[in-house]
Design a protein around this motif. Structure first.
Motif, PDB file in Angstrom:
ATOM      1  N   ALA A   1       0.849  -1.202   0.000  1.00 42.92           N
ATOM      2  CA  ALA A   1       0.000   0.000   0.000  1.00 42.92           C
ATOM      3  C   ALA A   1       0.881   1.247   0.000  1.00 42.92           C
ATOM      4  O   ALA A   1       0.596   2.219  -0.718  1.00 42.92           O
ATOM      5  CB  ALA A   1      -0.931  -0.011   1.203  1.00 42.92           C
ATOM      6  N   TRP A   2       1.944   1.224   0.782  1.00 40.60           N
ATOM      7  CA  TRP A   2       2.895   2.332   0.818  1.00 40.60           C
ATOM      8  C   TRP A   2       3.536   2.529  -0.564  1.00 40.60           C
ATOM      9  O   TRP A   2       3.677   3.648  -1.051  1.00 40.60           O
ATOM     10  CB  TRP A   2       3.939   2.061   1.888  1.00 40.60           C
ATOM     11  CG  TRP A   2       4.917   3.158   2.172  1.00 40.60           C
ATOM     12  CD1 TRP A   2       4.977   4.423   1.632  1.00 40.60           C
ATOM     13  CD2 TRP A   2       6.001   3.091   3.083  1.00 40.60           C
ATOM     14  NE1 TRP A   2       6.034   5.119   2.152  1.00 40.60           N
ATOM     15  CE2 TRP A   2       6.677   4.320   3.062  1.00 40.60           C
ATOM     16  CE3 TRP A   2       6.465   2.082   3.926  1.00 40.60           C
ATOM     17  CZ2 TRP A   2       7.798   4.573   3.829  1.00 40.60           C
ATOM     18  CZ3 TRP A   2       7.588   2.341   4.707  1.00 40.60           C
ATOM     19  CH2 TRP A   2       8.237   3.584   4.647  1.00 40.60           C
ATOM     20  N   ALA A   3       3.895   1.423  -1.201  1.00 37.18           N
ATOM     21  CA  ALA A   3       4.481   1.497  -2.543  1.00 37.18           C
ATOM     22  C   ALA A   3       3.490   2.096  -3.538  1.00 37.18           C
ATOM     23  O   ALA A   3       3.877   2.866  -4.430  1.00 37.18           O
ATOM     24  CB  ALA A   3       4.928   0.104  -3.000  1.00 37.18           C
ATOM     25  N   LEU A   4       2.212   1.777  -3.387  1.00 34.05           N
ATOM     26  CA  LEU A   4       1.185   2.373  -4.258  1.00 34.05           C
ATOM     27  C   LEU A   4       1.116   3.888  -4.061  1.00 34.05           C
ATOM     28  O   LEU A   4       1.000   4.640  -5.027  1.00 34.05           O
ATOM     29  CB  LEU A   4      -0.189   1.766  -3.977  1.00 34.05           C
ATOM     30  CG  LEU A   4      -0.616   0.573  -4.793  1.00 34.05           C
ATOM     31  CD1 LEU A   4      -1.943   0.034  -4.292  1.00 34.05           C
ATOM     32  CD2 LEU A   4      -0.666   0.883  -6.272  1.00 34.05           C
ATOM     33  N   VAL A   5       1.189   4.326  -2.810  1.00 31.00           N
ATOM     34  CA  VAL A   5       1.176   5.759  -2.527  1.00 31.00           C
ATOM     35  C   VAL A   5       2.386   6.429  -3.176  1.00 31.00           C
ATOM     36  O   VAL A   5       2.266   7.460  -3.825  1.00 31.00           O
ATOM     37  CB  VAL A   5       1.150   6.026  -1.003  1.00 31.00           C
ATOM     38  CG1 VAL A   5       1.411   7.489  -0.689  1.00 31.00           C
ATOM     39  CG2 VAL A   5      -0.182   5.577  -0.416  1.00 31.00           C
ATOM     40  N   LEU A   6       3.545   5.810  -3.009  1.00 24.51           N
ATOM     41  CA  LEU A   6       4.764   6.374  -3.608  1.00 24.51           C
ATOM     42  C   LEU A   6       4.671   6.399  -5.120  1.00 24.51           C
ATOM     43  O   LEU A   6       5.138   7.348  -5.765  1.00 24.51           O
ATOM     44  CB  LEU A   6       5.996   5.581  -3.170  1.00 24.51           C
ATOM     45  CG  LEU A   6       6.364   5.684  -1.691  1.00 24.51           C
ATOM     46  CD1 LEU A   6       7.494   4.732  -1.358  1.00 24.51           C
ATOM     47  CD2 LEU A   6       6.735   7.122  -1.333  1.00 24.51           C
ATOM     48  N   HIS A   7       4.074   5.353  -5.686  1.00 27.47           N
ATOM     49  CA  HIS A   7       3.901   5.319  -7.142  1.00 27.47           C
ATOM     50  C   HIS A   7       3.033   6.470  -7.604  1.00 27.47           C
ATOM     51  O   HIS A   7       3.321   7.130  -8.592  1.00 27.47           O
ATOM     52  CB  HIS A   7       3.278   3.977  -7.559  1.00 27.47           C
ATOM     53  CG  HIS A   7       3.101   3.855  -9.040  1.00 27.47           C
ATOM     54  ND1 HIS A   7       1.989   4.328  -9.674  1.00 27.47           N
ATOM     55  CD2 HIS A   7       3.906   3.328  -9.981  1.00 27.47           C
ATOM     56  CE1 HIS A   7       2.105   4.096 -10.962  1.00 27.47           C
ATOM     57  NE2 HIS A   7       3.251   3.480 -11.179  1.00 27.47           N
ATOM     58  N   GLY A   8       1.961   6.720  -6.857  1.00 29.43           N
ATOM     59  CA  GLY A   8       1.068   7.827  -7.200  1.00 29.43           C
ATOM     60  C   GLY A   8       1.727   9.179  -7.073  1.00 29.43           C
ATOM     61  O   GLY A   8       1.455  10.100  -7.850  1.00 29.43           O
ATOM     62  N   GLN A   9       2.614   9.336  -6.114  1.00 27.70           N
ATOM     63  CA  GLN A   9       3.329  10.596  -5.923  1.00 27.70           C
ATOM     64  C   GLN A   9       4.382  10.816  -6.987  1.00 27.70           C
ATOM     65  O   GLN A   9       4.711  11.953  -7.310  1.00 27.70           O
ATOM     66  CB  GLN A   9       4.001  10.630  -4.545  1.00 27.70           C
ATOM     67  CG  GLN A   9       3.023  10.727  -3.422  1.00 27.70           C
ATOM     68  CD  GLN A   9       3.703  10.614  -2.057  1.00 27.70           C
ATOM     69  OE1 GLN A   9       4.876  10.290  -1.945  1.00 27.70           O
ATOM     70  NE2 GLN A   9       2.931  10.911  -1.009  1.00 27.70           N
ATOM     71  N   GLY A  10       4.862   9.692  -7.565  1.00 27.07           N
ATOM     72  CA  GLY A  10       5.911   9.813  -8.577  1.00 27.07           C
ATOM     73  C   GLY A  10       5.397  10.138  -9.959  1.00 27.07           C
ATOM     74  O   GLY A  10       6.145  10.358 -10.885  1.00 27.07           O
ATOM     75  N   ARG A  11       4.108  10.206 -10.109  1.00 27.10           N
ATOM     76  CA  ARG A  11       3.517  10.452 -11.441  1.00 27.10           C
ATOM     77  C   ARG A  11       3.642  11.886 -11.847  1.00 27.10           C
ATOM     78  O   ARG A  11       3.542  12.843 -11.342  1.00 27.10           O
ATOM     79  CB  ARG A  11       2.058  10.048 -11.445  1.00 27.10           C
ATOM     80  CG  ARG A  11       1.960   8.549 -11.322  1.00 27.10           C
ATOM     81  CD  ARG A  11       0.541   8.106 -11.397  1.00 27.10           C
ATOM     82  NE  ARG A  11       0.570   6.980 -12.299  1.00 27.10           N
ATOM     83  CZ  ARG A  11      -0.377   6.667 -13.128  1.00 27.10           C
ATOM     84  NH1 ARG A  11      -1.437   7.382 -13.216  1.00 27.10           N
ATOM     85  NH2 ARG A  11      -0.296   5.610 -13.888  1.00 27.10           N
TER      86      ARG A  11
END
Length: 165
Positions: A155-165
């Motif tokens: 879930a944390w990785a998903l958040v980071l992925h979203g922030q990296g967009r």
């Protein structure tokens, strides 16, 4: 590549969450409920569950979590998706440890319970239950913790992925 990385990460998070929830459900309801029943009930219910759980939906989540987490990790290494690499590595390690625990403890205990035979032919149900219940519950608590940590990291990785967009 970006779409594949996101889809694999999303699938890893969902499947790991499903498995974590399954193990959690056993920890907080199924096994405590069975603890309050007789030896024959525990044996019969767990023998039936062990047969019923071997189905495509379970395997999709159980093996899918490993495959999708590994894929998300693999797709993040050569790309610009490295911001979530520590979380993906941690999730993968936690899930592999949970699988190892399942393979070394829970599955052999399930197999021993099955080998005890039909309920009406078990001469000492209390001994069969005693050999099964506490080790199985203890291992299930640990795999619940490991899968929950893996889920949180994904879930944390998903958040980071979203922030990296």
């Amino acid at each position: 590549m970006e779409t594949a990385r996101f889809v694999s990460l999303l699938a890893a998070t969902i499947t790991t969450g499903l498995v974590s929830g399954l193990f959690y459900g056993f920890s907080v309801s199924v096994m405590p409920g069975l603890r309050r029943t007789g030896d024959r009930t525990v044996i019969e219910v767990m023998q039936r569950i062990n047969v019923a759980i071997l189905n495509g939906w379970f395997l999709l989540g159980y093996l899918g979590a490993l495959v999708f987490t590994g894929l998300a990790l693999g797709l993040s290494v050569p790309s610009d998706g490295r911001e979530a690499l520590p979380q993906l590595i941690g999730a993968f390690v936690c899930y592999v440890l949970a699988l190892g625990l399942t393979a070394r403890v829970n599955i052999p205990l399930n197999n021993a319970l099955e080998k005890a035979g039909p309920l009406d032919r078990i001469p000492d149900p209390a001994a069969v239950r005693s050999a099964f219940e506490q080790p199985w519950v203890r291992a299930n608590v640990w795999r619940t913790v490991l899968c929950t940590v893996a889920f949180g990291l994904l879930a944390w990785a998903l958040v980071l992925h979203g922030q990296g967009r």
